[in-house]
Write a protein that holds these residues in place. Structure first.
Motif, mmCIF file in Angstrom:
data_model
loop_
_atom_site.group_PDB
_atom_site.id
_atom_site.type_symbol
_atom_site.label_atom_id
_atom_site.label_comp_id
_atom_site.label_asym_id
_atom_site.label_seq_id
_atom_site.Cartn_x
_atom_site.Cartn_y
_atom_site.Cartn_z
ATOM 1 N N VAL A 59 0.801 -1.222 0.000
ATOM 2 C CA VAL A 59 0.000 0.000 0.000
ATOM 3 C C VAL A 59 0.846 1.289 0.000
ATOM 4 C CG1 VAL A 59 -1.592 1.307 1.494
ATOM 5 C CG2 VAL A 59 -2.092 -1.085 0.887
ATOM 6 N N PRO A 60 1.894 1.397 0.830
ATOM 7 C CA PRO A 60 2.625 2.673 0.861
ATOM 8 C C PRO A 60 3.389 2.989 -0.419
ATOM 9 C CG PRO A 60 3.198 1.286 2.742
ATOM 10 C CD PRO A 60 2.389 0.452 1.821
ATOM 11 N N PRO A 118 1.098 -0.358 -11.004
ATOM 12 C CA PRO A 118 0.846 -1.179 -12.199
ATOM 13 C C PRO A 118 1.031 -0.375 -13.482
ATOM 14 C CG PRO A 118 -0.928 -1.422 -10.606
ATOM 15 C CD PRO A 118 -0.055 -0.324 -10.103
ATOM 16 N N TYR A 119 0.653 0.891 -13.442
ATOM 17 C CA TYR A 119 0.748 1.741 -14.633
ATOM 18 C C TYR A 119 2.211 2.065 -14.954
ATOM 19 C CZ TYR A 119 -4.153 2.292 -13.407
ATOM 20 O OH TYR A 119 -5.465 2.036 -13.095
ATOM 21 N N LYS A 120 3.046 2.159 -13.925
ATOM 22 C CA LYS A 120 4.445 2.560 -14.132
ATOM 23 C C LYS A 120 5.385 1.388 -14.388
ATOM 24 C CE LYS A 120 6.071 6.031 -11.877
ATOM 25 N NZ LYS A 120 6.532 6.915 -10.788
ATOM 26 N N TYR A 121 5.007 0.204 -13.914
ATOM 27 C CA TYR A 121 5.875 -0.977 -14.068
ATOM 28 C C TYR A 121 5.086 -2.123 -14.697
ATOM 29 C CZ TYR A 121 8.772 1.769 -10.954
ATOM 30 O OH TYR A 121 9.508 2.786 -10.403
ATOM 31 N N ASN A 141 0.262 -6.179 0.054
ATOM 32 C CA ASN A 141 0.623 -6.217 1.474
ATOM 33 C C ASN A 141 0.401 -4.853 2.145
ATOM 34 O OD1 ASN A 141 1.668 -7.330 3.853
ATOM 35 N ND2 ASN A 141 3.775 -6.730 3.355
ATOM 36 N N LYS A 142 0.437 -4.865 3.450
ATOM 37 C CA LYS A 142 0.344 -3.666 4.304
ATOM 38 C C LYS A 142 -1.017 -2.987 4.189
ATOM 39 C CE LYS A 142 5.351 -2.960 3.861
ATOM 40 N NZ LYS A 142 6.495 -2.078 3.912
ATOM 41 N N ILE A 143 -2.088 -3.795 4.077
ATOM 42 C CA ILE A 143 -3.421 -3.177 4.005
ATOM 43 C C ILE A 143 -3.798 -2.512 5.329
ATOM 44 C CG2 ILE A 143 -4.334 -4.608 2.110
ATOM 45 C CD1 ILE A 143 -5.785 -6.286 4.258
ATOM 46 N N ASP A 144 -3.060 -2.853 6.404
ATOM 47 C CA ASP A 144 -3.304 -2.168 7.687
ATOM 48 C C ASP A 144 -2.979 -0.675 7.594
ATOM 49 O OD1 ASP A 144 -0.620 -3.574 7.498
ATOM 50 O OD2 ASP A 144 -0.174 -2.171 9.110
ATOM 51 N N LEU A 145 -2.188 -0.278 6.571
ATOM 52 C CA LEU A 145 -1.788 1.126 6.448
ATOM 53 C C LEU A 145 -2.737 1.947 5.575
ATOM 54 C CD1 LEU A 145 2.106 0.758 6.135
ATOM 55 C CD2 LEU A 145 0.734 1.288 8.163
ATOM 56 N N GLN A 146 -3.778 1.286 5.028
ATOM 57 C CA GLN A 146 -4.698 1.993 4.129
ATOM 58 C C GLN A 146 -5.328 3.253 4.736
ATOM 59 O OE1 GLN A 146 -7.019 -1.269 2.143
ATOM 60 N NE2 GLN A 146 -7.312 0.341 0.625
ATOM 61 N N PRO A 147 -5.681 3.244 6.047
ATOM 62 C CA PRO A 147 -6.280 4.469 6.604
ATOM 63 C C PRO A 147 -5.312 5.644 6.654
ATOM 64 C CG PRO A 147 -6.676 2.569 8.032
ATOM 65 C CD PRO A 147 -5.683 2.137 7.003
ATOM 66 N N PHE A 173 -4.283 5.583 -1.044
ATOM 67 C CA PHE A 173 -4.140 4.416 -1.918
ATOM 68 C C PHE A 173 -5.534 4.045 -2.389
ATOM 69 C CE2 PHE A 173 -3.925 -0.096 -2.922
ATOM 70 C CZ PHE A 173 -2.705 -0.230 -3.578
ATOM 71 N N ASP A 174 -5.808 4.305 -3.670
ATOM 72 C CA ASP A 174 -7.132 4.012 -4.232
ATOM 73 C C ASP A 174 -7.112 2.577 -4.767
ATOM 74 O OD1 ASP A 174 -9.373 3.726 -5.820
ATOM 75 O OD2 ASP A 174 -9.303 5.794 -6.568
ATOM 76 N N MET A 175 -7.685 1.663 -3.976
ATOM 77 C CA MET A 175 -7.634 0.230 -4.322
ATOM 78 C C MET A 175 -8.295 -0.043 -5.676
ATOM 79 S SD MET A 175 -6.482 -2.720 -3.311
ATOM 80 C CE MET A 175 -6.239 -2.954 -1.543
ATOM 81 N N ASP A 176 -9.385 0.660 -6.005
ATOM 82 C CA ASP A 176 -10.066 0.426 -7.287
ATOM 83 C C ASP A 176 -9.177 0.851 -8.461
ATOM 84 O OD1 ASP A 176 -12.248 -0.581 -6.007
ATOM 85 O OD2 ASP A 176 -13.348 1.319 -5.984
ATOM 86 N N TYR A 177 -8.521 1.997 -8.312
ATOM 87 C CA TYR A 177 -7.618 2.488 -9.367
ATOM 88 C C TYR A 177 -6.458 1.504 -9.555
ATOM 89 C CZ TYR A 177 -4.250 5.612 -11.660
ATOM 90 O OH TYR A 177 -3.326 6.160 -12.521
#
Ligand SMILES: Nc1nc2c(ncn2[C@@H]2O[C@H](COP(=O)(O)OP(=O)(O)OP(=O)(O)O)[C@@H](O)[C@H]2O)c(=O)[nH]1
Ligand SMILES: [Mg+2]
Length: 221
Positions: free
Chosen positions: A142-143, A149-152, A165-171, A175-179
């Motif tokens: 997440v961080p 995906p767009y850059k690599y 990984n690190k979905i605990d850091l989403q708040p 990080f726009d998960m849908d994008y």
């Protein structure tokens, strides 16, 4: 220019031949092989540690750790219960089939069920070198940001599973998960994806189940 292209092609085809040999050795030992790739610090070693803890000794696990200079990650994998082999790449930004071939020679493959390769932290170079493992897995985190995906694209196109990984850091980070997932879907439609946290353990079981399913199928063959 033409000569340079010819030399690069020769190196790659030599690598691919040795990757086939690595695959044969894994198949002969009934070992399921996974190549884990990610940017530095995404959580490759943490995922290996948590996976070993979750497997709880049910499977015998070997880890090959590719590192530019140190043995820190191999030491962590060994402390978590794996038979670990360190490969220092001497500055190279990726593992190749020759390096894995050398590491496999040091491993007791018939007495392993799972081989996890931790590649060098890099989102470009490792994608260009087949190792001979059965699956390639990318660990995003997440961080790092939702634009990766767009850059690599090369890295996202070439894998058979994706850990977020690190979905605990989403708040705490943007990080726009849908994008993020839309970018992945264009490059690698239907890619199996495991959002999880190595810190809290959330989502880990689905990843472990995926691995265990492949392990069971490999043993059955
Ligand atoms: N908050 C949080 N931190 C994590 C998580 N997973 C790993 N970390 C932390 O992220 C840092 C890097 O983790 P590593 O597992 O060493 O990452 P790596 O990809 O193996 O790093 P390199 O081998 O150096 O490329 C460490 O400080 C971990 O504790 C997670 O799910 N959540
Ligand atoms: Mg690591």
């Amino acid at each position: 220019m033409t000569e340079r292209v010819a030399v690069v092609e020769k190196i790659l085809s030599a690598n691919d031949r040795l990757a086939e040999e690595n695959r044969r050795r894994l198949d002969d030992g009934h070992v399921f092989g996974v190549n884990i790739m990610a940017s530095p610090g995404a959580g490759k070693t943490s995922l290996i540690e948590q996976t070993l803890a979750a497997l709880g000794g049910r499977w015998r696990v070997g880890v090959v750790d590719g590192d530019v200079a140190t043995s820190i990650d191999a030491d962590r994998a060994a402390a978590a219960g794996a038979s670990a082999v360190q490969v220092n790449t001497g500055g190279e930004c990726h593992l190749d089939a020759v390096m894995l071939h050398g590491a496999l020679a040091e491993m007791d493959l018939p007495n392993l069920d799972l081989l996890i390769v931790e590649n060098v932290g890099n989102l470009i170079c490792p994608a260009g070198f087949q190792l001979g493992t059965h699956k390639s897995v990318l660990v995003a985190s997440v961080p790092e940001g939702d634009d990766k995906p767009y850059k690599y694209p090369g890295m996202y196109r070439g894998v058979q599973a994706l850990v977020i990984n690190k979905i605990d850091l989403q708040p705490y980070v943007e990080f726009d998960m849908d994008y993020f997932r839309s970018g992945v879907e264009v490059l690698n439609p239907g890619l199996e994806t495991f959002p999880l946290s190595c810190r809290t353990g959330e989502g880990l079981q689905a990843w472990v189940d995926w691995l265990a399913g492949h392990l069971a199928a490999t043993r059955a063959n």
